[in-house]
Design an enzyme around this catalytic site. Structure first.
Site, PDB file in Angstrom:
ATOM      1  N   ASP A 227      -1.692   8.971   0.420  1.00 28.95           N
ATOM      2  CA  ASP A 227      -2.638  10.027   0.806  1.00 28.95           C
ATOM      3  C   ASP A 227      -3.580  10.422  -0.331  1.00 28.95           C
ATOM      4  O   ASP A 227      -4.063  11.552  -0.383  1.00 28.95           O
ATOM      5  CB  ASP A 227      -1.894  11.275   1.313  1.00 28.95           C
ATOM      6  CG  ASP A 227      -1.076  10.999   2.561  1.00 28.95           C
ATOM      7  OD1 ASP A 227      -1.460  10.099   3.334  1.00 28.95           O
ATOM      8  OD2 ASP A 227      -0.046  11.673   2.765  1.00 28.95           O
ATOM      9  N   GLU A 228      -3.878   9.497  -1.237  1.00 26.88           N
ATOM     10  CA  GLU A 228      -4.741   9.810  -2.364  1.00 26.88           C
ATOM     11  C   GLU A 228      -5.921   8.852  -2.495  1.00 26.88           C
ATOM     12  O   GLU A 228      -6.612   8.855  -3.516  1.00 26.88           O
ATOM     13  CB  GLU A 228      -3.939   9.825  -3.669  1.00 26.88           C
ATOM     14  CG  GLU A 228      -2.948  10.982  -3.754  1.00 26.88           C
ATOM     15  CD  GLU A 228      -2.355  11.146  -5.135  1.00 26.88           C
ATOM     16  OE1 GLU A 228      -2.889  10.548  -6.085  1.00 26.88           O
ATOM     17  OE2 GLU A 228      -1.358  11.877  -5.265  1.00 26.88           O
TER      18      GLU A 228
END
Length: 283
Positions: A227-228
């Site tokens: 999620d980055e």
């Protein structure tokens, strides 16, 4: 019939880039239909997207050869795309089907100019939905003992079906570093929070526990870091203290579908350029 092409490039910012690029296209007989540019003072890089019509008597190979010396002179990272070609998508999904359903409908109704080549899932729930749209469905169950084998089958499908973009439409499995690397730059995930807040699992429940007043969704490129990845598109909706986590989930599903569709469109129209860990997104 127009031979639309799109040129995207980034390079160290300096004077004369637009002049030289547009001049070369003019000399080649190209008609520029649209152009967008951005100079980032922080990184010192320049970004350009040019949509143009290529003359019938000029081949793509000839334009490549003509452009390469200019690209070398300005140290450009550049790509030339055929704007008429529809991108081929693979959609990965688990048991939340709203984003998949939205993408299938948008493609079927010609709102999204792509071809969904196949749907892949670790569950069989959405086989009838995919088949109702005439899209191939592949059920690839995953377990801890067979994860490598399952991911290799995904990679094999990507190669066999000539997939341009893999879309994780609420695919609730963490991809291995090897699969992330294999799909680098051509995989988009939808995360059901306004990143960088509430990464990982159950973000709506995390948000409810913190008493937030807005919820959101984020579409980003897939990287090894969960999620980055570079953010492509986001949107939000206002909520209040009276709403339950279940109500947040229901409201958020609409935002997720919209944000993911926007991100897919931006990608297949070649409107996204990477700027380090950030993106430049031409509207």
């Amino acid at each position: 019939m127009r031979r639309d092409h799109i040129l995207t490039l980034s390079c160290p910012d300096t004077t004369g880039i637009v002049y030289r690029v547009t001049g070369l296209l003019f000399d080649a007989g190209c008609n520029i239909l649209d152009a967008q540019q951005f100079g980032d003072e922080e990184s010192g890089r320049f970004f350009l997207r040019v949509h143009f019509d290529l003359p019938e008597d000029v081949s793509v190979e000839a334009l490549h050869a003509r452009f390469q010396p200019l690209a070398d002179a300005f140290a450009m990272d550049w790509q030339l795309h055929d704007a008429r070609r529809k991108a081929r998508l693979m959609v990965l999904v688990s048991r939340q089907g709203h984003c998949l359903n939205d993408l299938l409908f948008r493609v079927h109704s010609r709102q999204l100019p792509v071809e969904i080549a196949c749907v892949v899932s670790n569950h069989a729930d959405f086989a009838p939905l995919a088949q109702s749209y005439g899209v191939a469905f592949h059920h690839l169950p995953v377990t801890a003992d067979h994860r490598d084998e399952q991911e290799q089958r995904i990679i094999d499908l990507v190669e066999r079906e000539r997939i341009d973009l893999v879309v994780l439409a609420r695919y609730m499995q963490i991809l291995s570093p090897a699969l992330c690397d294999a799909l680098a730059g051509r995989a988009i995930n939808i995360h059901h929070s306004f990143l960088p807040s509430f990464k990982g699992a159950r973000p709506y429940h995390q948000a409810h526990a913190r008493g937030v007043k807005i919820i959101g969704a984020t579409a980003h490129y897939v990287t090894r870091d969960l999620d980055e990845g570079p953010i492509i598109e986001q949107d939000v909706a206002r909520v209040d203290h009276a709403m339950t986590p279940k109500e947040l989930v229901r409201m958020g599903s609409d935002i997720e579908s919209l944000v993911l569709a926007r991100a897919v469109r931006r990608h297949v129209e070649h409107r996204i350029l990477l700027n380090g860990h950030r993106t430049v997104v031409f509207r």
